[in-house]
Design a protein around this motif. Structure first.
Motif, PDB file in Angstrom:
ATOM      1  N   LEU A   1       3.039   5.706  -3.105  1.00 28.80           N
ATOM      2  CA  LEU A   1       4.670   6.687  -3.520  1.00 28.80           C
ATOM      3  C   LEU A   1       3.681   6.801  -5.152  1.00 28.80           C
ATOM      4  O   LEU A   1       4.456   7.986  -5.626  1.00 28.80           O
ATOM      5  N   GLN A   2       3.278   5.766  -5.590  1.00 21.89           N
ATOM      6  CA  GLN A   2       3.245   5.676  -7.171  1.00 21.89           C
ATOM      7  C   GLN A   2       1.841   6.624  -7.737  1.00 21.89           C
ATOM      8  O   GLN A   2       1.795   7.465  -8.868  1.00 21.89           O
ATOM      9  N   ALA A   3       0.865   7.028  -6.822  1.00 24.58           N
ATOM     10  CA  ALA A   3      -0.375   7.692  -7.460  1.00 24.58           C
ATOM     11  C   ALA A   3       0.508   9.246  -6.959  1.00 24.58           C
ATOM     12  O   ALA A   3       0.359  10.265  -7.243  1.00 24.58           O
ATOM     13  N   GLU A   4       1.157   9.223  -5.887  1.00 29.78           N
ATOM     14  CA  GLU A   4       1.811  10.595  -5.609  1.00 29.78           C
ATOM     15  C   GLU A   4       2.547  10.890  -7.098  1.00 29.78           C
ATOM     16  O   GLU A   4       2.511  12.541  -7.518  1.00 29.78           O
TER      17      GLU A   4
ATOM     18  N   SER B   1       0.825  -1.207  -0.037  1.00 28.53           N
ATOM     19  CA  SER B   1       0.230  -0.180   0.336  1.00 28.53           C
ATOM     20  C   SER B   1       0.474   1.103  -0.021  1.00 28.53           C
ATOM     21  O   SER B   1       0.495   2.098  -0.512  1.00 28.53           O
ATOM     22  N   LYS B   2       1.977   1.076   0.613  1.00 27.79           N
ATOM     23  CA  LYS B   2       2.803   2.185   0.434  1.00 27.79           C
ATOM     24  C   LYS B   2       3.487   3.038  -0.793  1.00 27.79           C
ATOM     25  O   LYS B   2       3.436   3.749  -1.338  1.00 27.79           O
ATOM     26  N   THR B   3       3.576   1.216  -0.811  1.00 26.14           N
ATOM     27  CA  THR B   3       4.542   1.700  -2.543  1.00 26.14           C
ATOM     28  C   THR B   3       2.883   2.502  -3.274  1.00 26.14           C
ATOM     29  O   THR B   3       3.682   2.876  -4.608  1.00 26.14           O
TER      30      THR B   3
END
Length: 80
Positions: free
Chosen positions: A10-13, A5-7
């Motif tokens: 970060l990808q969405a950001e 979920s962290k990945t």
């Protein structure tokens, strides 16, 4: 927060930042400082240095393919 979920966060950001960066008009380009007379003179000089009536001559090889004298070519199959 799991690693997955962290990945994804970060990808969405990163995707959002990229889309924001490319969605605008872009940087303001400087105005050309060259006037029409200078541009015409430059075009004339360039056309004079590369005349269309004198195309480039294609080169021809001065050597042929094959093995040096006394050796067998690797392209030819070996005779049994």
């Amino acid at each position: 927060m799991s690693a997955q979920s962290k990945t994804e966060a970060l990808q969405a950001e990163g995707t959002r930042e990229f889309e924001d960066a490319i969605s605008g008009k872009g940087p303001k380009m400087p105005k050309s400082t060259m006037n029409k007379a200078d541009e015409a003179a430059l075009n004339e000089a360039l056309e004079g240095s590369f005349p269309a009536s004198d195309p480039a001559k294609p080169s021809t090889p001065t050597s042929s393919l094959g093995a040096p004298a006394g050796r067998e070519s690797v392209d030819r199959p070996a005779e049994d």
